[in-house]
Design an enzyme around this catalytic site. Structure first.
Site, PDB file in Angstrom:
ATOM      1  N   ARG A  26      35.797  53.038  37.608  1.00  0.00           N
ATOM      2  CA  ARG A  26      35.278  51.711  37.213  1.00  0.00           C
ATOM      3  C   ARG A  26      35.918  51.190  35.926  1.00  0.00           C
ATOM      4  NH1 ARG A  26      30.436  54.168  38.840  1.00  0.00           N
ATOM      5  NH2 ARG A  26      29.916  53.551  40.971  1.00  0.00           N
ATOM      6  N   LYS A  28      45.080  39.370  33.169  1.00  0.00           N
ATOM      7  CA  LYS A  28      44.944  39.141  34.612  1.00  0.00           C
ATOM      8  C   LYS A  28      45.696  40.228  35.361  1.00  0.00           C
ATOM      9  CE  LYS A  28      44.506  34.128  34.927  1.00  0.00           C
ATOM     10  NZ  LYS A  28      45.117  32.907  35.489  1.00  0.00           N
ATOM     11  N   GLU A  76      59.492  30.512  32.472  1.00  0.00           N
ATOM     12  CA  GLU A  76      58.147  30.613  31.868  1.00  0.00           C
ATOM     13  C   GLU A  76      58.201  30.215  30.387  1.00  0.00           C
ATOM     14  OE1 GLU A  76      55.281  30.980  33.318  1.00  0.00           O
ATOM     15  OE2 GLU A  76      55.594  32.115  35.163  1.00  0.00           O
ATOM     16  N   LYS A  79      50.406  32.034  24.036  1.00  0.00           N
ATOM     17  CA  LYS A  79      49.525  32.454  25.143  1.00  0.00           C
ATOM     18  C   LYS A  79      48.329  33.234  24.610  1.00  0.00           C
ATOM     19  CE  LYS A  79      49.260  34.478  29.733  1.00  0.00           C
ATOM     20  NZ  LYS A  79      49.913  35.071  30.883  1.00  0.00           N
ATOM     21  N   GLU A  97      39.574  31.346  31.889  1.00  0.00           N
ATOM     22  CA  GLU A  97      40.194  30.145  32.463  1.00  0.00           C
ATOM     23  C   GLU A  97      39.185  29.087  32.890  1.00  0.00           C
ATOM     24  OE1 GLU A  97      43.676  31.017  34.839  1.00  0.00           O
ATOM     25  OE2 GLU A  97      43.516  29.073  35.821  1.00  0.00           O
ATOM     26  N   ARG A 109      42.760  27.414  29.185  1.00  0.00           N
ATOM     27  CA  ARG A 109      43.729  28.346  29.785  1.00  0.00           C
ATOM     28  C   ARG A 109      44.422  27.746  31.010  1.00  0.00           C
ATOM     29  NH1 ARG A 109      43.239  34.943  30.695  1.00  0.00           N
ATOM     30  NH2 ARG A 109      45.319  35.155  31.537  1.00  0.00           N
ATOM     31  N   ASN A 123      48.944  26.827  33.614  1.00  0.00           N
ATOM     32  CA  ASN A 123      49.355  26.636  35.011  1.00  0.00           C
ATOM     33  C   ASN A 123      50.315  25.460  35.176  1.00  0.00           C
ATOM     34  OD1 ASN A 123      47.764  28.763  35.946  1.00  0.00           O
ATOM     35  ND2 ASN A 123      45.949  27.458  35.982  1.00  0.00           N
ATOM     36  N   HIS A 166      52.697  25.168  38.120  1.00  0.00           N
ATOM     37  CA  HIS A 166      52.278  26.145  39.128  1.00  0.00           C
ATOM     38  C   HIS A 166      51.690  25.509  40.388  1.00  0.00           C
ATOM     39  CE1 HIS A 166      53.068  28.989  35.968  1.00  0.00           C
ATOM     40  NE2 HIS A 166      52.692  30.011  36.698  1.00  0.00           N
ATOM     41  N   HIS A 224      53.624  27.067  43.163  1.00  0.00           N
ATOM     42  CA  HIS A 224      53.061  28.090  44.058  1.00  0.00           C
ATOM     43  C   HIS A 224      53.288  27.723  45.519  1.00  0.00           C
ATOM     44  CE1 HIS A 224      50.070  30.270  41.213  1.00  0.00           C
ATOM     45  NE2 HIS A 224      51.171  30.945  41.375  1.00  0.00           N
ATOM     46  N   HIS A 271      59.133  33.847  41.436  1.00  0.00           N
ATOM     47  CA  HIS A 271      58.000  33.137  40.822  1.00  0.00           C
ATOM     48  C   HIS A 271      58.462  32.135  39.750  1.00  0.00           C
ATOM     49  CE1 HIS A 271      53.948  32.449  39.376  1.00  0.00           C
ATOM     50  NE2 HIS A 271      54.389  32.671  38.154  1.00  0.00           N
TER      51      HIS A 271
HETATM   52  N1  NAD Z   1      49.239  38.579  35.486  1.00  0.00           N
HETATM   53  C1  NAD Z   1      49.731  37.403  35.174  1.00  0.00           C
HETATM   54  O1  NAD Z   1      49.197  36.670  34.346  1.00  0.00           O
HETATM   55  C2  NAD Z   1      51.019  36.957  35.833  1.00  0.00           C
HETATM   56  C3  NAD Z   1      51.695  35.817  35.337  1.00  0.00           C
HETATM   57  C4  NAD Z   1      52.918  35.462  35.921  1.00  0.00           C
HETATM   58  C5  NAD Z   1      53.427  36.211  36.987  1.00  0.00           C
HETATM   59  N2  NAD Z   1      52.725  37.283  37.448  1.00  0.00           N
HETATM   60  C6  NAD Z   1      53.236  38.088  38.569  1.00  0.00           C
HETATM   61  O2  NAD Z   1      54.469  38.697  38.185  1.00  0.00           O
HETATM   62  C7  NAD Z   1      55.185  39.012  39.375  1.00  0.00           C
HETATM   63  C8  NAD Z   1      56.665  38.774  39.156  1.00  0.00           C
HETATM   64  O3  NAD Z   1      57.097  39.623  38.120  1.00  0.00           O
HETATM   65  P1  NAD Z   1      58.644  39.816  37.757  1.00  0.00           P
HETATM   66  O4  NAD Z   1      59.330  38.502  37.747  1.00  0.00           O
HETATM   67  O5  NAD Z   1      58.682  40.660  36.565  1.00  0.00           O
HETATM   68  O6  NAD Z   1      59.240  40.553  39.049  1.00  0.00           O
HETATM   69  P2  NAD Z   1      59.225  42.091  39.522  1.00  0.00           P
HETATM   70  O7  NAD Z   1      58.127  42.844  38.937  1.00  0.00           O
HETATM   71  O8  NAD Z   1      59.345  42.031  41.004  1.00  0.00           O
HETATM   72  O9  NAD Z   1      60.608  42.642  38.923  1.00  0.00           O
HETATM   73  C9  NAD Z   1      61.819  42.108  39.367  1.00  0.00           C
HETATM   74  C10 NAD Z   1      62.809  43.177  39.829  1.00  0.00           C
HETATM   75  O10 NAD Z   1      63.419  43.762  38.691  1.00  0.00           O
HETATM   76  C11 NAD Z   1      63.265  45.187  38.705  1.00  0.00           C
HETATM   77  N3  NAD Z   1      63.217  45.531  37.295  1.00  0.00           N
HETATM   78  C12 NAD Z   1      62.168  45.450  36.441  1.00  0.00           C
HETATM   79  N4  NAD Z   1      62.572  45.675  35.195  1.00  0.00           N
HETATM   80  C13 NAD Z   1      63.898  45.929  35.244  1.00  0.00           C
HETATM   81  C14 NAD Z   1      64.896  46.207  34.264  1.00  0.00           C
HETATM   82  N5  NAD Z   1      64.600  46.225  32.972  1.00  0.00           N
HETATM   83  N6  NAD Z   1      66.162  46.435  34.683  1.00  0.00           N
HETATM   84  C15 NAD Z   1      66.490  46.340  35.995  1.00  0.00           C
HETATM   85  N7  NAD Z   1      65.609  46.038  36.971  1.00  0.00           N
HETATM   86  C16 NAD Z   1      64.327  45.838  36.581  1.00  0.00           C
HETATM   87  C17 NAD Z   1      62.053  45.432  39.550  1.00  0.00           C
HETATM   88  O11 NAD Z   1      62.054  46.703  40.152  1.00  0.00           O
HETATM   89  C18 NAD Z   1      62.189  44.329  40.601  1.00  0.00           C
HETATM   90  O12 NAD Z   1      63.098  44.718  41.588  1.00  0.00           O
HETATM   91  C19 NAD Z   1      54.584  38.178  40.480  1.00  0.00           C
HETATM   92  O13 NAD Z   1      53.910  39.020  41.384  1.00  0.00           O
HETATM   93  C20 NAD Z   1      53.603  37.267  39.778  1.00  0.00           C
HETATM   94  O14 NAD Z   1      52.470  36.987  40.563  1.00  0.00           O
HETATM   95  C21 NAD Z   1      51.541  37.674  36.883  1.00  0.00           C
END
Ligand code: NAD
Length: 350
Positions: free
Chosen positions: A102, A124, A166, A201, A211, A215, A219, A222, A226, A238
């Site tokens: 939990r 999040k 971003e 942020k 949110e 907050r 978006n 987005h 999205h 993304h």
């Molecule tokens: N929680 C939140 O507030 C929030 C906000 C924005 C986005 N997100 C989420 O984030 C996700 C996208 O994240 P992302 O853009 O980081 O993509 P990702 O996590 O898919 O990483 C991109 C690729 O790079 C690789 N990788 C990671 N670090 C590396 C490095 N240093 N060197 C080489 N390769 C590396 C990963 O294995 C992957 O293949 C989405 O699922 C989105 O929904 C969450």
């Protein structure tokens, strides 16, 4: 960071073992980073999990084996989980940490620019369902965020640009046109942009963790973003979808009677986005997705002649902070058409 903020934030060049939790701790790390982690002399707990999780596997079944593993170690309530990876891995690891016993403490060590500038901060966590992205999750703030910029050295160029969007979004929320224009230029990502995005942020999240108001500004880009991301079958990353959504939001703002963005801002924005034109889905595909947007609500005063839903949309303004407007999904048809036309004109010109 604001005093009393739930997460301690460190932006450093190299990983530092002193920033890891006191024992006991475990690690869920991206396999791509395993070599860099070892070369930096960072310790690895015996039961570390090194994984590769593509966006298509950001699902609940992916975390079940992690939870089972922690239970057999066993990991106790006082343990801390460290997540080392991009946004997919950190969203899932945070979710697993929120579920295990939990809720156990966790630290986030983001390794993509997108995760450093945005995903890792704000508590999040989440996973996707067949019906859509991030439809299941929990607010579970990490105790510490450690962004080590040396990790970005191995990140592919497409993912660096993905994270840059971003940062542009953060500048546009605040009406910081000069920053946004600087970020649209070629050249390396500056550390102070990331620092500034994290500080902004953190302030917003601290004032509105769930949110319910401010907050929502995060978006920006987005709403259409999205829809375009999902309609592309996630061929758009993304951040790329957010970039397209930012252009759409500029055009929508103008249509809503807000001050238009000058060509000296829109032109470089369109130029950067033009290569993504082939991945922009037709309007009919986007409309269905917009109507199912998580931020869609039943419109007040709805009658048979008026749309059933409206979406809380964020609209940018040049040199002024962005504003919120509730708009029906159909209102995005014209900005979508103008966006496509601008991208195609630019592609023909280039
Ligand atoms: N929680 C939140 O507030 C929030 C906000 C924005 C986005 N997100 C989420 O984030 C996700 C996208 O994240 P992302 O853009 O980081 O993509 P990702 O996590 O898919 O990483 C991109 C690729 O790079 C690789 N990788 C990671 N670090 C590396 C490095 N240093 N060197 C080489 N390769 C590396 C990963 O294995 C992957 O293949 C989405 O699922 C989105 O929904 C969450």
């Amino acid at each position: 960071m604001p005093p009393g903020f739930a997460t301690e934030v460190f932006l450093v060049e190299r990983p530092e073992r002193e920033l890891l939790p006191e024992r006991p701790w475990t690690l869920v790390g991206d396999q791509h980073l395993r070599g860099a982690w070892a070369r930096a002399g960072m310790p690895e707990p015996a039961h570390a999990l090194w994984v590769t999780v593509p966006e298509e596997e950001k699902k609940l079944p992916t975390v079940i084996p992690w939870l089972e593993r922690w239970a057999t170690v066993p990991l106790h309530r006082e343990a801390t989980v460290v997540a080392l990876g991009g946004g997919v891995l950190t969203d899932l690891t945070g979710l697993a940490a929120s579920l295990y016993l939990r809720g156990v403490a966790w630290q986030v060590w983001p390794t993509t620019l997108l995760a450093m500038a945005d995903a890792a901060l704000g508590g999040k966590t989440g996973a996707d369902l067949a019906a859509g992205k991030n439809l299941v999750g929990a607010f579970h703030f990490p105790r510490r965020l450690v962004a080590c910029t040396d990790f970005l050295a191995s990140l592919p160029a497409r993912h660096l640009q993905n994270g840059r969007w971003e940062l542009v979004k953060t500048a546009m929320i605040q009406g910081e046109m000069a920053w946004a224009m600087e970020m649209l230029k070629d050249g390396p990502t500056k550390l102070n942009w990331v620092e500034w995005a994290l500080a902004f942020k953190a302030g917003v999240v601290h004032r509105d963790p769930r949110e319910s108001g401010e907050r929502r500004l995060l978006n920006l880009g987005h709403t259409l973003g999205h829809a375009l991301e999902a309609a592309s079958g996630y061929q758009l990353l993304h951040g790329e979808a957010v970039g397209l959504g930012l252009l759409g939001a500029c055009l929508m703002a103008e249509e809503q009677g807000l001050k238009p963005f000058p060509a000296r801002f829109l032109d470089p924005l369109v130029r950067r986005l033009a290569p993504l034109a082939p991945l922009v889905a037709p309007w009919r595909d986007c409309l269905a997705l917009l109507a199912r947007d998580k931020k869609a609500t039943r419109a007040s005063g709805h009658t048979e002649d008026t749309p059933a839903t409206e979406i809380q949309c964020i609209l940018p303004r040049p040199n002024e902070p962005a504003v919120q407007r509730a708009l029906p999904p159909q209102a995005w048809e014209s900005p979508h058409a103008r966006l496509l036309s601008l991208l195609h004109q630019e592609s023909l010109r280039a």
